[in-house]
Design an enzyme around this catalytic site. Sequence first.
Site, PDB file in Angstrom:
ATOM      1  N   CYS A 111      37.588 -89.761  11.693  1.00 54.10           N
ATOM      2  CA  CYS A 111      38.585 -90.130  10.353  1.00 54.10           C
ATOM      3  C   CYS A 111      38.324 -91.284   9.637  1.00 54.10           C
ATOM      4  O   CYS A 111      38.834 -91.436   8.434  1.00 54.10           O
ATOM      5  CB  CYS A 111      40.011 -89.905  10.899  1.00 54.10           C
ATOM      6  SG  CYS A 111      40.315 -88.379  11.673  1.00 54.10           S
ATOM      7  N   HIS A 246      44.241 -93.230   5.554  1.00 50.83           N
ATOM      8  CA  HIS A 246      44.312 -92.054   6.004  1.00 50.83           C
ATOM      9  C   HIS A 246      45.344 -91.197   6.436  1.00 50.83           C
ATOM     10  O   HIS A 246      46.427 -91.680   7.002  1.00 50.83           O
ATOM     11  CB  HIS A 246      43.429 -92.391   7.429  1.00 50.83           C
ATOM     12  CG  HIS A 246      43.208 -90.909   8.111  1.00 50.83           C
ATOM     13  ND1 HIS A 246      42.551 -89.933   7.743  1.00 50.83           N
ATOM     14  CD2 HIS A 246      43.324 -90.716   9.577  1.00 50.83           C
ATOM     15  CE1 HIS A 246      42.373 -88.921   8.611  1.00 50.83           C
ATOM     16  NE2 HIS A 246      43.070 -89.295   9.763  1.00 50.83           N
ATOM     17  N   ASN A 276      45.522 -83.146   8.061  1.00 51.84           N
ATOM     18  CA  ASN A 276      44.348 -84.216   8.228  1.00 51.84           C
ATOM     19  C   ASN A 276      43.259 -83.533   8.026  1.00 51.84           C
ATOM     20  O   ASN A 276      42.707 -82.935   9.055  1.00 51.84           O
ATOM     21  CB  ASN A 276      44.740 -84.943   9.770  1.00 51.84           C
ATOM     22  CG  ASN A 276      43.826 -85.787  10.134  1.00 51.84           C
ATOM     23  OD1 ASN A 276      42.732 -85.936   9.307  1.00 51.84           O
ATOM     24  ND2 ASN A 276      43.911 -86.613  11.185  1.00 51.84           N
TER      25      ASN A 276
HETATM   26  N1  COA Z   1      55.251 -77.626  18.367  1.00 58.75           N
HETATM   27  C1  COA Z   1      56.396 -77.722  19.155  1.00 58.75           C
HETATM   28  N2  COA Z   1      56.444 -78.486  20.259  1.00 58.75           N
HETATM   29  C2  COA Z   1      55.326 -79.240  20.419  1.00 58.75           C
HETATM   30  C3  COA Z   1      54.348 -79.280  19.611  1.00 58.75           C
HETATM   31  C4  COA Z   1      54.167 -78.406  18.410  1.00 58.75           C
HETATM   32  N3  COA Z   1      53.223 -77.991  17.734  1.00 58.75           N
HETATM   33  N4  COA Z   1      53.329 -80.180  20.116  1.00 58.75           N
HETATM   34  C5  COA Z   1      53.727 -80.673  21.049  1.00 58.75           C
HETATM   35  N5  COA Z   1      55.100 -80.253  21.481  1.00 58.75           N
HETATM   36  C6  COA Z   1      56.124 -80.543  22.470  1.00 58.75           C
HETATM   37  C7  COA Z   1      55.360 -81.279  23.626  1.00 58.75           C
HETATM   38  O1  COA Z   1      54.853 -80.266  24.592  1.00 58.75           O
HETATM   39  C8  COA Z   1      56.438 -82.056  24.260  1.00 58.75           C
HETATM   40  O2  COA Z   1      57.302 -81.172  24.972  1.00 58.75           O
HETATM   41  P1  COA Z   1      58.022 -81.548  26.210  1.00 58.75           P
HETATM   42  O3  COA Z   1      59.132 -82.475  26.100  1.00 58.75           O
HETATM   43  O4  COA Z   1      58.879 -80.233  26.902  1.00 58.75           O
HETATM   44  O5  COA Z   1      56.922 -81.882  27.149  1.00 58.75           O
HETATM   45  C9  COA Z   1      57.290 -82.228  22.881  1.00 58.75           C
HETATM   46  O6  COA Z   1      57.119 -81.512  21.934  1.00 58.75           O
HETATM   47  C10 COA Z   1      56.694 -83.862  22.866  1.00 58.75           C
HETATM   48  O7  COA Z   1      55.465 -83.731  22.739  1.00 58.75           O
HETATM   49  P2  COA Z   1      54.836 -85.173  22.342  1.00 58.75           P
HETATM   50  O8  COA Z   1      53.362 -85.116  22.581  1.00 58.75           O
HETATM   51  O9  COA Z   1      55.576 -86.405  22.914  1.00 58.75           O
HETATM   52  O10 COA Z   1      55.352 -85.561  20.809  1.00 58.75           O
HETATM   53  P3  COA Z   1      54.925 -86.721  19.801  1.00 58.75           P
HETATM   54  O11 COA Z   1      56.380 -86.833  19.194  1.00 58.75           O
HETATM   55  O12 COA Z   1      54.166 -87.658  20.309  1.00 58.75           O
HETATM   56  O13 COA Z   1      54.333 -85.889  18.437  1.00 58.75           O
HETATM   57  C11 COA Z   1      51.828 -85.624  17.895  1.00 58.75           C
HETATM   58  C12 COA Z   1      52.861 -85.164  18.914  1.00 58.75           C
HETATM   59  C13 COA Z   1      50.878 -85.076  18.119  1.00 58.75           C
HETATM   60  C14 COA Z   1      52.578 -85.021  16.361  1.00 58.75           C
HETATM   61  C15 COA Z   1      52.220 -87.191  17.548  1.00 58.75           C
HETATM   62  O14 COA Z   1      51.755 -87.987  18.869  1.00 58.75           O
HETATM   63  C16 COA Z   1      50.866 -87.934  16.584  1.00 58.75           C
HETATM   64  O15 COA Z   1      51.013 -87.279  15.511  1.00 58.75           O
HETATM   65  N6  COA Z   1      50.026 -88.770  17.312  1.00 58.75           N
HETATM   66  C17 COA Z   1      48.996 -89.039  16.459  1.00 58.75           C
HETATM   67  C18 COA Z   1      47.841 -87.904  16.027  1.00 58.75           C
HETATM   68  C19 COA Z   1      47.029 -88.129  15.184  1.00 58.75           C
HETATM   69  O16 COA Z   1      47.321 -88.597  14.010  1.00 58.75           O
HETATM   70  N7  COA Z   1      45.612 -87.894  15.390  1.00 58.75           N
HETATM   71  C20 COA Z   1      44.689 -87.920  14.640  1.00 58.75           C
HETATM   72  C21 COA Z   1      44.361 -89.493  14.204  1.00 58.75           C
HETATM   73  S1  COA Z   1      42.898 -89.581  13.494  1.00 58.75           S
END
Ligand code: COA
EC number: 2.3.1.180
Length: 319
Positions: A111, A246, A276
Site C-alpha cells: 500500500c 493512504h 482500500n
Molecule cells: N463483521 C462483523 N464482525 C467482525 C468483522 C466483520 N467484517 N470482522 C471482525 N469482526 C468481529 C471479530 O471477530 C471480533 O469478534 P469477537 O469480539 O467476538 O472476537 C470483533 O468483530 C472485533 O474484532 P477486531 O478485530 O478487534 O475489530 P477491530 O475494531 O480491530 O476492527 C479492523 C477490525 C480490521 C477493521 C481494524 O483492525 C483495522 O482496520 N485495522 C487496520 C487494517 C488495515 O487498514 N489494513 C490495511 C493497511 S494497508
Amino acid sequence: MVGKICGTGSYVPPHVMDNDDLAKIVDTSDEWIRERTGIGKRHIIEEETTSYMAGQAALRAVEQSGIDPSEIELIIAATSSSDVVFPCAACEVQKTIGAVHAAGYDMNAACTGFVLAFNTAQAYISAGIYKTVLVIGADSMSNLVDWNDRGTCILFGDGAGAVLLRAEEGTPVYMAAHSDGGKGQALTLQSRHRKDWDKESGEESYIYMDGQAVFKFAVRKVPEIIEEVLEKAEMSLEQIDYFVLHQANRRIIEAAAKRLKTDITKFPMNLEEYANTSAATVPILLDEMNREGSLKRGQKIMLAGFGAGLTWAASLFEW
Ligand code: COA
C-alpha cells in the site's frame, strides 16, 4: 528541478459490491463495516486486469497533460498484484499508451508503493536523469483476499491511479521513507498465484492480517513521518493545504488528524466509495481532487502511505 504534476488519471471497474452484498457472503453487516472502517462499497474487477486498469488510468493522465506519450522517458508502476510476473505492468502500460521511448519497471511496497514510486520519480528528476515520468499505483486486491475471511475481505477494492510528472524549476519536494521488516508478519501474502500455490503446498495463500497491529502501527507512524518531512522542509502543519493519506480506514485517518491536532477537513477521503485499493488509493484521490478543481497551483500537499513490509513513506510537494 522538480517533477510537477501535469496530468492525473484514474480507473475503477464499473462493477460495484456494497456492504450488503458482502453480508450475503460472510457474517458481517453494513453497520459494522461503516462503523469500524468508513467503507460503504468497493469496485471489483470482472474481466479487467491490474495492467488494464493501470493503462486506462495512464491514458487519462497523459490525455489531460497534453504531452505526447513519446516524450515519456520512464514509467514506474507500483503494484503487488500484477497479473503476470513478467512482463511487468509498467511495460504493459507502455504498450497501451504508446510511450515508445520510455523505460518501465514495477515497484512493490504494497500500500506504500505509490508514494515510494512518486519519491523515486522525483529523485530521478531532481538528479537531471529524466524530465518526464509517469507514476502509477494499481492493484486488484479482490484477487488476493480470502472471500471467506470477514476480517480482511471487507477492507479492499480494485483500481488504478496515475500522475504524469514533468521537470520544472520550483520548490523542492521533501520526502521520507521507512521500513520495519521485523514486524512484517503483521500483514502478509505468500503468493499472488494462489491456485498454483495451493496445489504445490496444500496451503492457502491469501492476505493474512493482524488488524489491530496494523491499525496501531499506522496511527503512530503516519503522524511521525509527516512531522519528519515538515521538519526537513522547515514548515509547519498549518502551512499544508491537504494531507492525502493512504485510504485504508476512516478511523486511522481521523486518529492521525487528531494526533497532529489538525482539522479533519484537510484530510480528504474517498474510501466510502472505493475501500482500500492498496497502491492505487493515493493517486485515485489526487485525480478526483484535481478533476473536481480542489487543487490550486501553489498549494502544499502532503502524501503519506503505509502498509505491508511494514513500510511507510511521505512526500511534500507544491501543486
Ligand atoms: N463483521 C462483523 N464482525 C467482525 C468483522 C466483520 N467484517 N470482522 C471482525 N469482526 C468481529 C471479530 O471477530 C471480533 O469478534 P469477537 O469480539 O467476538 O472476537 C470483533 O468483530 C472485533 O474484532 P477486531 O478485530 O478487534 O475489530 P477491530 O475494531 O480491530 O476492527 C479492523 C477490525 C480490521 C477493521 C481494524 O483492525 C483495522 O482496520 N485495522 C487496520 C487494517 C488495515 O487498514 N489494513 C490495511 C493497511 S494497508
